[in-house]
Design a protein around this motif. Structure first.
Motif, mmCIF file in Angstrom:
data_model
loop_
_atom_site.group_PDB
_atom_site.id
_atom_site.type_symbol
_atom_site.label_atom_id
_atom_site.label_comp_id
_atom_site.label_asym_id
_atom_site.label_seq_id
_atom_site.Cartn_x
_atom_site.Cartn_y
_atom_site.Cartn_z
ATOM 1 N N ASP A 79 1.088 -1.373 -0.315
ATOM 2 C CA ASP A 79 -0.569 0.008 0.224
ATOM 3 C C ASP A 79 1.539 1.266 -0.066
ATOM 4 N N VAL A 80 0.888 2.036 -1.081
ATOM 5 C CA VAL A 80 1.977 2.486 -1.124
ATOM 6 C C VAL A 80 1.413 4.137 -1.436
ATOM 7 N N SER A 81 2.155 4.885 -1.718
ATOM 8 C CA SER A 81 1.888 6.898 -2.465
ATOM 9 C C SER A 81 2.780 7.116 -2.857
ATOM 10 N N LEU A 82 2.330 7.751 -3.453
ATOM 11 C CA LEU A 82 3.178 8.493 -4.816
ATOM 12 C C LEU A 82 2.909 10.267 -4.896
ATOM 13 N N PRO A 83 4.034 10.765 -5.595
ATOM 14 C CA PRO A 83 3.628 12.295 -6.860
ATOM 15 C C PRO A 83 2.857 11.713 -7.090
ATOM 16 N N ILE A 84 2.180 11.803 -7.977
ATOM 17 C CA ILE A 84 1.293 11.401 -8.755
ATOM 18 C C ILE A 84 2.118 11.698 -10.025
ATOM 19 N N SER A 85 2.364 11.935 -10.661
ATOM 20 C CA SER A 85 3.751 12.507 -11.579
ATOM 21 C C SER A 85 3.936 11.489 -11.328
ATOM 22 N N ARG A 86 4.339 10.949 -10.473
ATOM 23 C CA ARG A 86 5.432 9.799 -10.777
ATOM 24 C C ARG A 86 4.998 8.468 -10.990
ATOM 25 N N ILE A 87 3.644 8.643 -10.588
ATOM 26 C CA ILE A 87 2.994 7.085 -10.874
ATOM 27 C C ILE A 87 3.820 6.434 -12.084
ATOM 28 N N GLY A 88 3.919 6.497 -13.165
ATOM 29 C CA GLY A 88 3.628 5.842 -14.504
ATOM 30 C C GLY A 88 5.794 5.445 -14.013
ATOM 31 N N HIS B 44 10.756 4.272 -2.367
ATOM 32 C CA HIS B 44 11.628 5.123 -2.029
ATOM 33 C C HIS B 44 12.594 6.228 -2.620
ATOM 34 N N GLN B 45 12.800 5.674 -3.767
ATOM 35 C CA GLN B 45 13.598 6.378 -4.979
ATOM 36 C C GLN B 45 12.716 7.442 -5.516
ATOM 37 N N HIS B 46 11.929 7.218 -6.199
ATOM 38 C CA HIS B 46 10.190 7.693 -6.118
ATOM 39 C C HIS B 46 9.868 9.137 -5.754
ATOM 40 N N GLY B 47 10.782 9.054 -4.244
ATOM 41 C CA GLY B 47 9.509 10.290 -3.422
ATOM 42 C C GLY B 47 8.109 9.540 -2.931
ATOM 43 N N GLY B 48 8.401 8.495 -2.623
ATOM 44 C CA GLY B 48 6.710 8.432 -2.094
ATOM 45 C C GLY B 48 7.205 7.705 -0.894
ATOM 46 N N SER B 49 6.043 6.741 -0.013
ATOM 47 C CA SER B 49 5.680 6.118 1.481
ATOM 48 C C SER B 49 5.354 4.719 1.674
ATOM 49 N N ILE B 50 5.648 4.355 2.008
ATOM 50 C CA ILE B 50 5.408 2.747 1.784
ATOM 51 C C ILE B 50 4.305 2.422 2.507
ATOM 52 N N SER B 51 3.677 3.259 2.902
ATOM 53 C CA SER B 51 2.142 3.459 4.173
ATOM 54 C C SER B 51 1.738 4.566 2.888
ATOM 55 N N ALA B 52 0.062 4.468 2.469
ATOM 56 C CA ALA B 52 -0.333 5.048 1.750
ATOM 57 C C ALA B 52 -1.741 5.283 3.071
ATOM 58 N N GLU B 53 -1.949 4.078 3.441
ATOM 59 C CA GLU B 53 -3.416 4.520 3.836
ATOM 60 C C GLU B 53 -4.089 3.299 4.396
ATOM 61 N N HIS B 54 -2.745 2.370 4.805
ATOM 62 C CA HIS B 54 -3.127 0.991 5.968
ATOM 63 C C HIS B 54 -2.300 1.141 6.971
ATOM 64 N N GLY B 55 -2.004 2.255 7.144
ATOM 65 C CA GLY B 55 -0.549 2.315 8.093
ATOM 66 C C GLY B 55 0.378 1.333 8.659
ATOM 67 N N LEU B 56 0.768 1.394 9.926
ATOM 68 C CA LEU B 56 2.449 0.582 10.390
ATOM 69 C C LEU B 56 2.184 -0.711 10.698
ATOM 70 N N GLY B 57 1.268 -0.054 11.915
ATOM 71 C CA GLY B 57 1.033 -1.219 12.933
ATOM 72 C C GLY B 57 2.591 -1.749 12.988
ATOM 73 N N ALA B 58 2.133 -4.238 13.591
ATOM 74 C CA ALA B 58 3.473 -4.168 13.760
ATOM 75 C C ALA B 58 3.921 -4.920 12.213
#
Length: 468
Positions: free
Chosen positions: A347-356, A417-431
């Motif tokens: 579940d990742v998020s990225l700058p929209i322009s870099r998704i492709g 990470h290299q594309h300026g994103g996050s490894i958790s968009a909406e699910h959280g980190l949890g354990a």
């Protein structure tokens, strides 16, 4: 712990203190059935005051607390570890809608309210509560707030954080903070509300919230477009935003492989196109003027996209039933995945322009490292959130492939990470991602988070082992 449990029984009623294995089992296994924890009791308070009483007792006896709503999370955030030292604090009995204010466009609800019930209550009052996600029939608003859930309408309305004006919270010391203010402007110091939203129960327990409501749209229209590449989908998104503005409520990307899984495992569902395509975009427009107005907007966009060769084909729903059938393809992807076999979810998020660029680069990296791996790529393209899942090669069992999860995660998360994103968009980190996040957040950021945790929960009793 007999004295602790006896005191809990007096505080909330013996029938709401569960200790038998048969009674506690449903609260100890995660939604995907990948992990089962242990707890010496499940407690089910029925009010904010009872939650506070239990937390005070946990402070006194040094008992860790794992708050739980609908237990629909995907990162082990609401499941205890296997030590058996914690209690699970189920909030499902806090399920009252306290107030609906149609002039202020707010609703005050308790944390255990099921999201679908909140949507219906808003509709009954002639209003819209726009948070919508796959688990809405069983997830609770407390869990949505604790994980800052996203869903399909973030593009227009924002995450759960943007849909909340105020909170009621039980602190780790068992005090009650009443921040249930239905104010759009309140510039009186630190924003405590935002501390607790997205904290996954590690800083305190959300027991109630003031939510934003919106006017119900007069018309909603859905379309499905066939495209060649994710970059074409980005072009279509830009084009639609330029022509439709805030009327664009949802914009979902689905790869051709996702749809092939749906039609494979649900053969009664058939795409309304003569031939399969490599990518699909689902568009939804909402309008407060008229159905004719929104239909004209959407048809204009589709026409322009066809003329500019952005899309290859498209269908516009002409009825509620047709709109539902289009959304069904999107909503059946996780179900089809589960039937196909276990997979490695991201579940990742990225700058929209870099998704492709992310998709093409990461697909290639995974094929090099794990030949034959199948990418199940779909998600909320309009807000930059991808569910970038990796399925086992056809010639390999899902069980064997799952043994490579850490290596697959490394490829995907490093690329994010290299594309300026996050490894958790909406699910959280949890354990599940608690250790993984250390690779991508700076020491400064992690130390700031630890400082907040230590200040608010010095005994580390609130959902220990989660987030940090």
């Amino acid at each position: 712990m007999d004295a602790f449990l006896d005191t809990c029984r007096r505080a909330i009623g013996a029938q709401h203190v569960l200790t038998d294995a048969q009674d506690t089992a449903p609260y100890l296994t995660d939604w995907r059935r990948r992990f089962t924890g242990k707890a010496f009791a499940v407690l089910k308070p029925g009010s904010t005051q009872e939650v506070a009483a239990i937390v005070k007792l946990c402070n006194e006896y040094k008992v860790p607390v794992v708050p739980q709503g609908g237990n629909t999370g995907l990162v082990l955030g609401s499941i205890p570890d296997d030590s058996g030292s914690a209690i699970v604090l189920s909030l499902t009995r806090l399920n009252q809608i306290r107030e609906v204010d149609t002039i202020n466009n707010t609703m005050t609800v308790e944390a255990g309210c099921i999201l679908k019930h909140i949507q219906h209550a808003a509709s009954d009052a002639g209003r819209l509560f726009p948070l919508s996600l796959a688990a809405e029939g069983s997830c609770t608003i407390g869990g949505n707030l604790s994980s800052n859930a996203g869903g399909t309408a973030v593009l227009r309305y924002g995450n759960t954080r943007e849909l909340c004006l105020g909170l009621e919270v039980v602190t780790p010391q068992g005090e009650i903070w009443n921040g249930l203010r239905g104010l759009r402007k309140d510039n009186t110091g630190y924003d405590l509300r935002d501390l607790y939203i997205g904290a996954e129960g590690t800083l305190g327990i959300i027991t109630a919230a003031v939510l934003k409501l919106y006017p119900q749209p007069k018309a909603q229209l859905t379309a499905l477009a066939a495209l060649r590449t994710p970059n074409d989908a980005l072009h279509l998104l830009t084009l639609t935003q330029a022509h439709c503005g805030s009327a664009l409520t949802g914009f979902e990307l689905m790869s051709g492989f996702c749809i092939s899984l749906v039609t494979k495992h649900f053969p009664t569902m058939r795409l309304p196109f003569a031939e399969p395509h490599t990518q699909y975009a689902l568009l939804e427009l909402s309008d407060n003027e008229s159905e004719e107005h929104v239909q004209a907007m959407l048809e204009h966009v589709i026409g322009a996209a066809l003329q500019q060769d952005v899309i290859q084909d498209a269908i516009v729903a002409r009825s509620i039933a047709q709109s539902k059938s289009i959304w069904d393809f999107r909503e059946h992807i996780p179900l089809a995945q589960a039937i196909e076999g276990k997979n490695i979810k991201h579940d990742v998020s990225l700058p929209i322009s870099r998704i492709g660029d992310f998709i093409s680069t990461t697909d290639q990296l995974l094929q090099q490292a794990f030949p034959g791996a199948r990418m199940v790529t779909f998600g909320h393209l309009g807000d930059g959130n991808l569910h970038y899942n990796v399925a086992h090669p056809e010639q390999e069992s899902d069980t064997t492939f799952l043994e490579k999860q850490s290596a697959v995660n490394r490829v995907v998360h490093d690329s994010v990470h290299q594309h300026g994103g996050s490894i958790s968009a909406e699910h959280g980190l949890g354990a599940l991602k608690r250790t993984e996040i250390l690779r991508y957040k700076s020491d400064v950021e992690m130390n700031l988070m630890r400082t907040i945790k230590q200040a608010l929960d010095p005994l580390n009793l609130m959902n220990p082992g989660k987030v940090i």
